[in-house]
Scaffold this active site. Structure first.
Site: not given
Ligand SMILES: [Zn+2]
Length: 263
Positions: A29-30, A45, A75, A94, A96, A157
């Protein structure tokens, strides 16, 4: 207007929530917030459940780093594409989310007209075409769907949700995952009842009038997203009111009763 210090605090807070709620795992995620022509984002990371305000990275609108210790996520391009195509948004999340993702992997739609609250608040959830994560193609894949909807799934994704602040982008994600959970239970129970077009019409009027909600939503019965690849009604695995296994039970019961009557 939001200042940088406050924006950093908000990203750290939402990162924790995403991790605690299982909407991301490990270093997935971000998140980002747009402040003028700069974007504050999470480093790659590291787990977003354990980041500190000083870990965040600041980039310009093209993704070039201005300050920060870490590297921005690969991303991040997806976030930049979202900001370019939606001048009205200020934050991107973002994640998952596992239940939403399970629907997409199973080829099932998340866009059925089922829960009124979801129809009104986030609408149908379109799925962007599959693209290899961390590539330019991934960023390109969201261009069309993000213009139409604040919530999108990335095929096999994860999710991308946007808003005029990071809380609104996060709540949309929470809501779509909750809706997927409800749908999953309903399917396990063997029946998914949908609302009629006239009921959906009334909800859309409410959205624009009484609730005055901002952002972009797609109608749950929008033609664009009723394609075969992700429509429950067209899926061979779907369980509907005319459940074939229930019919089979009826036939078997009938046969057993007939046999008993002959004895
Ligand atoms: Zn992703």
């Amino acid at each position: 207007m939001l200042n940088e210090r406050e924006a950093r605090k908000q990203i750290v807070e939402i990162g924790k929530r995403l991790y605690d709620k299982g909407l991301i795992s490990a270093t997935d995620g971000n998140l980002s917030i747009k402040l003028g022509n700069r974007i504050i984002t999470t480093p790659s990371g590291v787990s977003k459940g354990f980041i500190d305000e000083s870990d965040l990275v600041i980039v310009d609108e093209n993704g070039s780093k201005i300050t920060g210790r870490g590297k921005p996520s690969t991303e991040l391009q997806m976030h930049l594409t979202a900001y370019r195509n939606r001048p009205d948004i200020k934050a991107v999340v973002h994640a998952h989310p596992p239940k939403c993702l399970a629907f997409i992997i199973a080829g099932e739609s998340l866009s059925q007209c089922v829960i009124p609250e979801v129809i009104v608040s986030i609408g149908a959830i379109p799925t962007a075409n599959y693209a290899t994560p961390s590539t330019e193609d991934l960023a390109k894949s969201i261009i069309e769907p993000i213009k139409k909807s604040d919530v999108i799934m990335l095929d096999r994704h994860g999710s991308l949700t946007v808003g005029d602040d990071i809380f609104s982008a996060y709540y949309k994600l929470e809501k779509m995952e909750h809706a997927a959970e409800v749908m999953l239970y309903a399917k396990l129970l063997g029946n998914v009842r949908t609302l009629s077009k006239s009921e959906v019409d009334k909800l859309m009027v409410l959205r624009e009038g009484t609730y005055g909600l901002k952002g972009n939503v797609l109608r749950c019965d929008d033609e664009i997203f009723s394609d075969k690849s992700c429509s429950i009604s067209n899926s061979p695995n779907s369980v509907t009111v005319n459940n074939p296994s229930i019919d089979l039970v009826k036939v078997i019961t009938q046969k057993v009763l007939e046999r008993l009557n002959q004895v």
